[in-house]
Motif scaffolding. Structure first.
Motif, PDB file in Angstrom:
ATOM      1  N   THR A 180      29.741   4.185  32.870  1.00  0.00           N
ATOM      2  CA  THR A 180      30.435   4.053  31.586  1.00  0.00           C
ATOM      3  C   THR A 180      29.898   2.854  30.823  1.00  0.00           C
ATOM      4  N   LEU A 201      27.406   4.414  27.831  1.00  0.00           N
ATOM      5  CA  LEU A 201      28.318   4.790  26.761  1.00  0.00           C
ATOM      6  C   LEU A 201      28.744   3.569  25.953  1.00  0.00           C
ATOM      7  N   GLU A 233      34.239   4.325  20.948  1.00  0.00           N
ATOM      8  CA  GLU A 233      34.449   4.519  19.517  1.00  0.00           C
ATOM      9  C   GLU A 233      35.284   3.366  18.959  1.00  0.00           C
ATOM     10  N   SER A 234      36.282   2.937  19.715  1.00  0.00           N
ATOM     11  CA  SER A 234      37.053   1.736  19.399  1.00  0.00           C
ATOM     12  C   SER A 234      37.291   0.993  20.695  1.00  0.00           C
ATOM     13  N   SER A 256      37.688   6.750  23.814  1.00  0.00           N
ATOM     14  CA  SER A 256      36.694   7.757  23.449  1.00  0.00           C
ATOM     15  C   SER A 256      35.345   7.071  23.300  1.00  0.00           C
ATOM     16  N   TYR A 257      34.259   7.792  23.609  1.00  0.00           N
ATOM     17  CA  TYR A 257      32.937   7.176  23.675  1.00  0.00           C
ATOM     18  C   TYR A 257      31.894   8.002  22.939  1.00  0.00           C
ATOM     19  N   HIS A 258      30.777   7.331  22.629  1.00  0.00           N
ATOM     20  CA  HIS A 258      29.562   8.023  22.227  1.00  0.00           C
ATOM     21  C   HIS A 258      28.431   7.513  23.114  1.00  0.00           C
ATOM     22  N   PRO A 259      27.411   8.329  23.369  1.00  0.00           N
ATOM     23  CA  PRO A 259      26.347   7.940  24.310  1.00  0.00           C
ATOM     24  C   PRO A 259      25.402   6.897  23.749  1.00  0.00           C
ATOM     25  N   VAL A 260      24.842   6.100  24.648  1.00  0.00           N
ATOM     26  CA  VAL A 260      23.816   5.105  24.316  1.00  0.00           C
ATOM     27  C   VAL A 260      22.599   5.424  25.172  1.00  0.00           C
ATOM     28  N   TYR A 261      21.455   5.609  24.514  1.00  0.00           N
ATOM     29  CA  TYR A 261      20.275   6.069  25.243  1.00  0.00           C
ATOM     30  C   TYR A 261      19.202   5.003  25.435  1.00  0.00           C
TER      31      TYR A 261
END
Length: 270
Positions: free
Chosen positions: A92, A96, A99-100, A147-152
């Motif tokens: 995680t 990831l 979002e907040s 809530s999350y968004h991916p980090v690449y």
């Protein structure tokens, strides 16, 4: 937001949260606070959040953050820990981004509130295994509610860590963009671009900000004089130190030190 890299010798801390403001900084470990009383305004990645009792905030590694305003009656639990201290959540923190980063009190479950209460009764030096167990409970309750968004871009994150660690270690020395780029094996243009794009600041301003941030931390030591602090932070004379401090903080170093030491000693009034 002017940010300095905090190189922490102590990688794990679970205990009471800070009772005074802390300047903008980043570190390679994760950080979490849950308030039980009072209020705190925390800036995370350039956004201000006002925390009230029961609210929680999570700061991922290498995300700029600061404690802008902390009420005199603030109370709560702070945890600073390596992302892999509990392996289930390492992915995680590394893959990831939330979002907040703030979870409000009405979304905090009873198990999490119980863990906060118990950690307030424990001492990490005497109860480390139990403290880590309750940290596990906190992460389970809080991380699963975000809530999350991916980090690449893992390679860029590693480079950011290397840059900020090196600059932090040498900020109080004679240091230039060229000496840093040579030491790290990257081009000066790449290094300059990193500071402009990631931290929204030029290299020289970052060095000055790092020195002033260190000075603000040293001011909490009642045994250090302003002259000693100025020398320790790489300033050649007090005039230069005062001018740089006034520009960054908005007041003279003597005024800021008096405020800090009054609050630390507990002699301030509400």
């Amino acid at each position: 937001m002017i940010t300095f890299y905090e190189h922490r010798e102590e990688k794990l801390f679970i205990g009471e949260m800070t009772h005074f403001p802390f300047p903008p900084h980043v570190h390679e470990v994760a950080e979490m606070v849950i308030l039980t009383s009072g209020s705190a305004k925390i800036n995370i990645d350039g956004i201000n959040y006002l925390l009230s009792p029961g609210d929680a905030a999570v700061v991922f590694p290498l995300v700029p953050h600061s404690y802008e305003e902390v009420s005199a009656d603030v109370g709560g639990i702070a945890a600073i820990f390596p992302p892999d201290v509990i392996p289930e959540y390492a992915g995680t923190f590394h893959g990831l981004a939330p979002e907040s980063p703030v979870l409000r009190a009405d979304r905090i479950g009873p198990d999490t509130r119980h863990a906060v209460s118990r950690l307030g009764e424990l001492n990490m030096d005497d109860d480390l295994p139990l403290c880590v167990a309750y940290l596990h409970v906190l992460l389970a309750g809080i991380l699963h509610s975000l809530s999350y968004h991916p980090v690449y871009d893992y390679s860029e994150q590693d480079l950011a860590n290397r840059i900020m660690r090196y600059v932090s270690d040498h900020a109080c020395e004679e240091i230039t963009l060229e000496t840093v780029s040579h030491a790290l094996g990257i081009s000066s243009s790449h290094l300059s671009h990193f500071f402009a794009e990631k931290l929204h600041i030029n290299f020289r301003h970052f060095i000055n900000a790092s020195r002033i941030a260190r000075a603000r931390l040293l001011m909490r030591d009642p045994n250090m004089t302003l002259t000693e602090i100025s020398d320790a932070c790489g300033y050649s004379n007090m005039r230069t130190f005062r001018r740089a401090f006034l520009k960054e903080v908005g007041c003279l170093p003597s005024e800021h030190m008096q405020i800090l030491r009054t609050r630390v000693s507990g002699t301030d009034t509400p």
